[in-house]
Motif scaffolding. Sequence first.
Motif, PDB file in Angstrom:
ATOM      1  N   ASP A 159      46.172  21.667  52.417  1.00 49.30           N
ATOM      2  CA  ASP A 159      44.978  22.675  52.330  1.00 49.30           C
ATOM      3  C   ASP A 159      45.342  24.029  51.683  1.00 49.30           C
ATOM      4  O   ASP A 159      46.552  24.255  51.266  1.00 49.30           O
ATOM      5  N   LEU A 160      44.227  24.818  51.456  1.00 47.61           N
ATOM      6  CA  LEU A 160      44.396  26.048  50.841  1.00 47.61           C
ATOM      7  C   LEU A 160      44.680  26.964  52.122  1.00 47.61           C
ATOM      8  O   LEU A 160      44.007  26.993  52.993  1.00 47.61           O
ATOM      9  N   LYS A 191      40.429  26.822  54.234  1.00 45.27           N
ATOM     10  CA  LYS A 191      39.690  26.664  53.008  1.00 45.27           C
ATOM     11  C   LYS A 191      38.123  26.988  53.108  1.00 45.27           C
ATOM     12  O   LYS A 191      37.630  27.095  52.304  1.00 45.27           O
TER      13      LYS A 191
END
Lengths: 282, 428
Positions: B308-309, B296
């Motif tokens: 998370d991304l 991220k």
Amino acid sequence: MQQKWLFVITPKTKLIDLNLKEVWQYRDLLMLFVKRDVITLYKQTILGPLWYLIQPLFTSVIFTLVFNNVAGIQTGVIPPFLFNLAGITTWNYFKECLTATSDTFKKNEQIFGKVYFPRIIMPMSIVLSNLLKFGIQLLILIAFYLYYALYAGAAIRPSEYLFLFPVLVLCMGMLGLGLGMIISSMVTKYRDLTFLVSFGIQLLMYISLVVIPLSLFQEKGVEWLVMYNPMGYIIEMARYLLLNEGNISQFGIIYTIVSSILALLFGIVIFNKTEKTFIDTI
Amino acid sequence: MMKDDVILKVENLSKQYRLGLVGTGTISHDFNRFLARIRGKEDPYLKIGESNDRSTKGTSEYVWALKDINFEVKRGEILGIIGKNGAGKSTLLKILSKVTGPTTGAIKSKGRIASLLEVGTGFHPEMTGKENIFLNGAILGMTKKEIASKLDEIIEFSGCERYVETPVKRYSSGMKVRLAFAVAAFLEPDILVVDEVLAVGDAEFQKKAIGKMQDISSQGGRTVLFVSHDMGAIQNLCSRLLVLGIGKIDYDGEVKKGIDSYLNGYNILFDSKGFVHLEKPKNTTCFVKSISLLNKDSQITNSIFMGDLLTLLFDVECKSKLDDFEISVFVRLSNGEKIFAIKSSEQLNSKLNVSSNFNLKIDINDMNLMPNDYFIAIAYAIDSVNVLRQEDCIGFKILPNIVSKSNKIINATGEMVFFNCDYTLIYD
């Protein structure tokens, strides 16, 4: 614990390693390959097995026109067409055996690369399936033979030694198989030989007495051209046995038999040496 | 029958290959070998040679595809063999099945070895299924009588009953495999060598084939050597695993541990943590040069925290104008189990037009996969024609994290995905 191994794979090879017992175990495969060759050759053709007959017939017609009618080669009391047909039929067996077996490793790379069976089965099956083809072609030869003898009134008769004809076929088989195996083994590494075979066999035909009788070579003083060619003796002898025409010599007979056996033995030695690792070099 | 009866023993097995072209230079080497042999000396080219690492430039034209391999196989074992491309798996199988000879060393066997042909090798396209069963069986070493006695079973197992009188050239590729496998399955060799044939054929048949192999070993007391890239099948089937590195044995033992150690070896695919170069496929104007994984904070990484991304960044070299570029990403577990796929053709409502070199960024929000190791395969297509499919080209790790409202770390008990849910209490 006592270790008893069924077999051991090692890099070392004996000079002659022809495992006849193993070949015998695979005899069914040999017959299946023969069957495969025979039934698949002319699949999806209209004339089918008739092609077996068309090839020698047409070649004989052309040869008769060119060599006998145009070039004027004399064949004595034998009708030129029959003379050529006998030569071509016999020659074809050798030619087919040699050209087909000389391609063994290259053509079967796929299957040899996947599974083991005694490699010699493959060339042996070719020689056998060609024998069948040869038999069919002999029938057409016999048909024309009878026609010429009974209707056309040609003064032809087979030699009293006709029963030896199978020996001649055996010699051709051994010679074709032996030479074919030698070439196929060498082709795996050096492809040059492929080119040699395809045109070499054409040239060899002319000095194998297929269309030109031995007497003509002798007459012109170029006997040396055919003296060392076992196929020349074989064709001449075949014609002698079938048509009672031609010269045979003791030297020719011995030379033919000895060179056929040598070719086969030498072929087996080289073939065996190659079969173990050819897949790495082809 | 003794349980620990060694049926196959491989001793110091090595195989050397010569690289490069066969040309005039080969003759001189052959000649030197010949000279050495007639003087009773060892082959001069056996002393040289390097390990077979295809990506590094070597100094010798001789390489060792296998070098001093030693192992034993016991009767009734199903031995899995895995390894990267070029590790020597196929060479080993070729020597085992006597297709090619070893350079040095020996294989000792107490039983007949038969290898399962690859799709349709040994089949003659013009012959019918039945004729091919006989031919193939004979190639594998059966007699006509043996085959005839099992013919009905073979046909039934293959499931090609309707087609047995039809030439094999009319068969689908799946049917060819079915037939080939059926013949081999009834072969009853002491040692059966199977090389990735199961990749073709539908799920039903694969299950059938794996079941058959289990039967072969458990009931028949026969031994199976199984080479595959399919970790799932290896895990299901094998009782022992051999991992081949470059020409040598990296691991020999328990299956699950072996797969883990092998897949961890994938880390060498990571150029600098979470970044990988791909080879250029032939004949294409457009190809993915590299893939990187970003967290991220847009840092290149190969491990991100759960929830998370995760960003996938593709660096694409493109030399022409294309109207239709599709890219698909497949995420899997280490054992090959499929988790999810992202396909641009499904995610976007218009096609990707590209004209020159570009970067493509795919953001996966809320990566709620459970902590584990995952592997990514990619595939891309131009004008609906597949250009490349690369298996396991990059891997990533999901690290435990607080993702639920409870502020607790989620512990996976075999699950793969986590969802945040809303709970509402309702009374009548």
